[in-house]
Design a protein around this motif. Structure first.
Motif, short mmCIF file in Angstrom:
data_model
loop_
_atom_site.label_atom_id
_atom_site.label_comp_id
_atom_site.label_asym_id
_atom_site.label_seq_id
_atom_site.Cartn_x
_atom_site.Cartn_y
_atom_site.Cartn_z
N UNK A 141 -6.10 -0.05 -4.23
CA UNK A 141 -5.02 0.13 -5.22
C UNK A 141 -3.69 -0.22 -4.59
N UNK A 142 -2.86 -0.91 -5.36
CA UNK A 142 -1.56 -1.37 -4.84
C UNK A 142 -0.43 -0.67 -5.58
N UNK A 143 0.74 -0.69 -4.95
CA UNK A 143 1.97 -0.23 -5.62
C UNK A 143 2.97 -1.38 -5.46
N UNK B 138 -1.70 10.99 0.00
CA UNK B 138 -3.01 11.25 0.59
C UNK B 138 -3.35 10.23 1.67
N UNK B 139 -4.50 10.40 2.30
CA UNK B 139 -4.87 9.49 3.39
C UNK B 139 -5.13 8.06 2.87
N UNK B 140 -5.33 7.12 3.79
CA UNK B 140 -5.40 5.71 3.42
C UNK B 140 -6.64 5.42 2.58
N UNK B 141 -7.72 6.20 2.78
CA UNK B 141 -8.96 5.98 2.02
C UNK B 141 -8.78 6.28 0.54
N UNK C 16 0.88 -1.17 0.00
CA UNK C 16 0.00 0.00 0.00
C UNK C 16 0.92 1.22 0.00
N UNK C 17 0.45 2.31 -0.59
CA UNK C 17 1.32 3.49 -0.73
C UNK C 17 1.69 4.07 0.62
N UNK C 18 0.79 3.93 1.61
CA UNK C 18 1.11 4.51 2.91
C UNK C 18 0.36 3.78 4.02
N UNK C 19 0.78 4.00 5.25
CA UNK C 19 0.15 3.41 6.43
C UNK C 19 0.07 4.45 7.53
#
Ligand SMILES: Cc1cc2nc3c(=O)[nH]c(=O)nc-3n(C[C@H](O)[C@H](O)[C@H](O)COP(=O)(O)OP(=O)(O)OC[C@H]3O[C@@H](n4cnc5c(N)ncnc54)[C@H](O)[C@@H]3O)c2cc1C
Length: 425
Positions: free
Chosen positions: A177-179, A130-133, A103-106
């Motif tokens: 969405x994944x990275x 951006x935020x996790x949503x 995931x792009x961020x946590x």
């Protein structure tokens, strides 16, 4: 087959909210979940219970999705994962990683559920993140009648349904969405005067993939700066071995809260590790943060970061005694109607307070007064006292969201006193 009520939960993670809901159902299948939703007069999901207010409570029943099968289906070509909504990031992340995805961020902790985090616009840090949503590309919604609906970008109201505060239905699954998976090295620096931050805020905040600044407000200085650097190749140079904007490298591992041992924190000192072992501050197997605490957080347009910081500095004598630690992060803009970062790059001022509501609440109110000139929006899942009128007027898409809520849930099955108080009376 019906879901059997489980023992009544007493409280949220922080212990400051005792739930009024009469019972907690724990269905084991989607069919059981549909049945319990269909027959309940009032119902809300209780996920990991990490919100600090009554958001997850219900005047009727609560339902937990933790008993549903924990499914993760990856579409590598499309870089999407279809997942069960009850999964926590700590369970999901290693499963994505095994397939070469991330995931792009946590957020600062992996203990929270994906659905609960996205419902409240939970965020991490990063000028471009951006935020996790914002990673949500689809939702499987169990509606008020117990039907299953697939919601995606083809719906022109999709951006209104992603940050939903639990009021549109029960989210049984999400498409994320994944990275490509990546490595991160984390370094902690100490001691930076506020005036240096004032001169270099933008450079400092964009100095790594994710940056978190901490202050105890006992002096006009940052106590710690946490830099999480994405390693694109084994030879990626580290941010710096020396000082960073006059802050000095911490000689050993640190906990952001002064005096707490660092063994509950993710590895530091620049040791490379997987994205999910470095982006959160706290380890999945430990109790996160201070553990005995309350939290508030306010997000405002990033261009107001320094004036807002100065406004907080003016009340630091009042902040410090009520505070365990304050964290400053940046979050990129998104398009989600109820996101505090809707169409604005934001700075987030987070407060981990002592666990004494009577001492903390007056300071929360004072903090809100200081941040009022900067159009601060509170984190939906934390403690705030901003009047409903002010809150409502700060969300231009709230009327559209309320239409959506009435359309999907005409009988108000998913409403509770939180949504009545803050969104619509
Ligand atoms: C120690 C700690 C650290 C934190 N760090 C951060 C941070 O770094 N960044 C940040 O932004 N926030 C942070 N938070 C706040 C936290 O991320 C939010 O409160 C988040 O919503 C908690 O997720 P949860 O799974 O516990 O959801 P809950 O608190 O259980 O639920 C939140 C809301 O989502 C609804 N909901 C949950 N699942 C579903 C579903 N499947 N369908 C419909 N509705 C649903 C619930 O009804 C409720 O309204 C932190 C909280 C704690 C305790």
């Amino acid at each position: 087959m019906t879901a059997r009520p489980a023992a009544r939960p007493r409280a949220n993670w922080a212990g400051n909210v005792v739930f009024a809901a009469a019972d907690l159902h724990r269905p084991a299948t989607l069919g059981q979940l549909q049945a319990v939703v269909a027959r309940s007069r009032r119902i809300r999901v209780l996920a990991a219970g990490h919100s600090f207010n009554d958001l997850a409570d219900s005047p009727g029943t609560q339902v937990s999705l933790a008993g549903l099968p924990a499914e993760v289906e990856i579409d590598s070509a499309a870089r999407l994962a279809r997942i069960s909504a009850g999964l926590r990031y700590a369970e999901l992340a290693p499963r994505l990683d095994r397939h070469g995805f991330a995931l792009a961020n946590l957020a600062s902790l992996p203990h929270i559920s994906v659905a609960g985090a996205c419902a409240t616009a939970t965020h991490g840090s990063g000028a471009a993140r951006p935020n996790l949503a914002a990673a949500v590309a689809g939702l499987t919604l169990v509606t008020a009648e117990g039907d299953v609906a697939e919601i995606g970008r083809q719906h022109d109201w999709f951006d209104g349904a992603v940050v939903h505060l639990g009021a549109l239905g029960v989210v049984a699954g999400l498409v994320l969405e994944l990275v490509p998976a990546f490595d991160v090295a984390q370094r902690v620096y100490e001691d930076l005067p506020l005036e240096v931050l004032g001169d270099h805020f933008t450079d400092l905040m964009s100095g790594a993939y994710s940056v978190s600044l901490f202050t105890d407000w006992r002096a006009p200085r940052l106590t710690q700066l946490w830099l999480k650097q994405r390693l694109t190749a084994p030879s990626t140079p580290s941010i710096t071995q020396g000082s960073w904007f006059t802050a000095t490298p911490a000689p050993g591992p640190r906990h952001p809260v002064p005096g707490l041992p660092a063994d509950t924190c993710t590895q530091q000192l620049g040791v490379p590790g997987r994205w999910y072992d470095r982006l959160p501050h706290f380890r999945a197997e430990s109790r996160p943060s201070a553990g005995h605490e309350l939290q508030s957080e306010y997000l405002l347009p990033v261009e107001h970061a320094i004036p807002a910081l100065n406004a907080l500095n003016r009340i630091r004598d009042r902040l410090a005694p009520a505070l365990r630690i304050c964290e400053i992060r940046v979050v990129a803009a998104d398009q989600l109607w109820l996101s505090p970062c809707y169409r604005q790059d934001s700075v987030a001022f987070h407060f981990t307070w002592i666990a004494d509501a009577a001492s903390v609440l007056p300071v929360v109110m004072l903090t809100e007064r200081q941040l009022t000139p900067f159009a601060a929006r509170p984190h939906w899942g934390k403690i705030f006292t901003i009047p409903p009128q002010t809150l409502r007027s700060s969300y231009e898409r709230l009327p559209d969201y309320l239409d959506l809520m009435r359309r999907l849930d005409p009988s108000g099955k998913f409403r509770n006193s939180y949504t009545d108080r803050h969104l619509a009376s």
